[in-house]
Design an enzyme around this catalytic site. Structure first.
Site, PDB file in Angstrom:
ATOM      1  N   TYR A 241      -2.510 -26.466  -8.219  1.00  0.00           N
ATOM      2  CA  TYR A 241      -2.490 -25.007  -8.264  1.00  0.00           C
ATOM      3  C   TYR A 241      -3.010 -24.540  -9.627  1.00  0.00           C
ATOM      4  O   TYR A 241      -2.656 -25.114 -10.658  1.00  0.00           O
ATOM      5  CB  TYR A 241      -1.064 -24.469  -8.089  1.00  0.00           C
ATOM      6  CG  TYR A 241      -0.393 -24.817  -6.780  1.00  0.00           C
ATOM      7  CD1 TYR A 241      -0.287 -23.882  -5.754  1.00  0.00           C
ATOM      8  CD2 TYR A 241       0.152 -26.085  -6.568  1.00  0.00           C
ATOM      9  CE1 TYR A 241       0.354 -24.196  -4.564  1.00  0.00           C
ATOM     10  CE2 TYR A 241       0.781 -26.409  -5.370  1.00  0.00           C
ATOM     11  CZ  TYR A 241       0.881 -25.457  -4.379  1.00  0.00           C
ATOM     12  OH  TYR A 241       1.508 -25.763  -3.202  1.00  0.00           O
ATOM     13  N   HIS A 249      -2.012 -19.891  -4.086  1.00  0.00           N
ATOM     14  CA  HIS A 249      -2.191 -20.961  -3.113  1.00  0.00           C
ATOM     15  C   HIS A 249      -2.808 -22.159  -3.826  1.00  0.00           C
ATOM     16  O   HIS A 249      -3.514 -22.010  -4.822  1.00  0.00           O
ATOM     17  CB  HIS A 249      -3.105 -20.512  -1.974  1.00  0.00           C
ATOM     18  CG  HIS A 249      -2.484 -19.506  -1.059  1.00  0.00           C
ATOM     19  ND1 HIS A 249      -1.451 -19.814  -0.202  1.00  0.00           N
ATOM     20  CD2 HIS A 249      -2.740 -18.181  -0.868  1.00  0.00           C
ATOM     21  CE1 HIS A 249      -1.104 -18.746   0.481  1.00  0.00           C
ATOM     22  NE2 HIS A 249      -1.868 -17.732   0.096  1.00  0.00           N
ATOM     23  N   LYS A 280      -8.811 -25.465   1.651  1.00  0.00           N
ATOM     24  CA  LYS A 280      -8.713 -26.098   0.341  1.00  0.00           C
ATOM     25  C   LYS A 280      -9.879 -27.075   0.173  1.00  0.00           C
ATOM     26  O   LYS A 280     -10.540 -27.423   1.142  1.00  0.00           O
ATOM     27  CB  LYS A 280      -7.394 -26.839   0.189  1.00  0.00           C
ATOM     28  CG  LYS A 280      -6.150 -25.987   0.475  1.00  0.00           C
ATOM     29  CD  LYS A 280      -4.888 -26.774   0.299  1.00  0.00           C
ATOM     30  CE  LYS A 280      -3.706 -26.021   0.902  1.00  0.00           C
ATOM     31  NZ  LYS A 280      -3.535 -24.675   0.382  1.00  0.00           N
TER      32      LYS A 280
END
EC number: 4.6.1.16
Length: 304
Positions: A241, A249, A280
């Site tokens: 993060y 997120h 991601k």
């Protein structure tokens, strides 16, 4: 001015390589000042039969403990050996305090029930008075439109009042923690370096070569400014993060691999599609022993 706990912080070791933090101020400082997140694993006293929210203690990953110990931020406490065998007098004193605490809780419960009963009685009296006032008002008012408006207003008022039934002040009972017992003594069970902890067999992580590589990568990513949590829920080793996980997120799913290991095209597709599915990037990490630095390769799925 904001008051914070100051290092070195106590981390309690229970069993093999299991570390817990019981102090909320320490947890706040670790997160705010050192980007150490951990995971809460305790149940909430008022909501024990649920698994959505957790409370103290905070469980630390082995990587987090070794990092903090290496940086001199924490000291380890052997919790098992700190609890010595209590004397007969200490046991009697403890049992007496338990009885007093139970009586105190009972009195608080009876007080809350009494408050609740009074509130219900007052509400019932107020409801009867309201009905009487409405009856007198309706007899004197022949305008149907006004009557309907008054009834609607009275109904809304009753709905508001219903929410007040059963309201009582919260009951908070403070009980002693185990490290406040008279037979708890950690003076000779504190370890402030990784070497001493290993010699005392209280903390042995990392042991294997794979664990050592894993820690080096974790430490390197932490020094780059990331908040790091376990990545097991997304099939990786870590989640990275850019800020506190409560506000951001995760950007990357990371998997640690040997730099000499062959990666198949199917594995690359799997990593890329997994990262795309959860929005991601997938990062492959390894450690170069010759250069003594981390090697990072990021996969992003791109459409054409």
């Amino acid at each position: 001015m904001e008051q914070r706990a100051q290092p070195p912080f106590k981390v309690h070791i229970v069993g093999k390589n299991k570390a817990f933090v019981w102090n909320a101020e320490v947890i706040y400082s670790l997160r705010k000042d050192y980007r150490i997140v951990g995971s809460l694993v305790g149940s909430l006293p008022r909501f024990p039969l649920q698994n959505q929210f957790y409370g103290l203690p905070l469980s630390l990953m082995p990587e987090e403990v070794t990092l903090l110990l290496s940086e001199g931020i924490i000291i380890l406490v052997n919790d098992e050996k700190s609890h010595q065998t209590p004397t007969k007098l200490q046991i009697e004193k403890y049992e007496k305090s338990q009885i007093e605490n139970e009586n105190h809780q009972l009195q608080e419960y009876l007080r809350s029930q009494k408050e609740k009963k009074i509130i219900e009685i007052n509400f019932a009296k107020k409801g009867k008075q309201q009905q009487q006032d409405n009856h007198n008002h309706n007899n004197n008012n022949t305008d149907d439109n006004n009557e309907n408006n008054n009834i609607s207003s009275d109904s809304k008022q009753k709905e508001k009042e219903k929410g007040k039934i059963g309201f009582v002040s919260s009951i908070t009972i403070k009980t002693a923690s185990t490290n406040s017992f008279e037979w708890y003594n950690d003076d000779n069970q504190k370890f402030n370096t990784l070497e001493i902890a290993k010699q005392s067999n209280i903390w042995n992580w990392p042991e294997t070569e794979n664990e050592k590589y894993k820690f080096k990568i974790f430490y390197d990513l932490w020094k780059k400014g990331y908040f790091i949590t376990s990545g097991i829920k997304f099939g990786g080793d870590y989640l990275l993060y850019s800020g506190d996980p409560l506000k951001f997120h995760s950007q990357y799913i990371t998997t640690i691999m040997d730099k000499n290991k062959m990666i198949s095209s199917l594995d690359i597709i799997t990593f890329g599609r997994l990262g795309k599915a959860v929005k991601k990037s997938y990062m492959l990490c390894s450690w170069d022993q010759n250069l003594d630095k981390g090697i990072y390769f990021c996969l992003e799925w791109a459409g054409f």
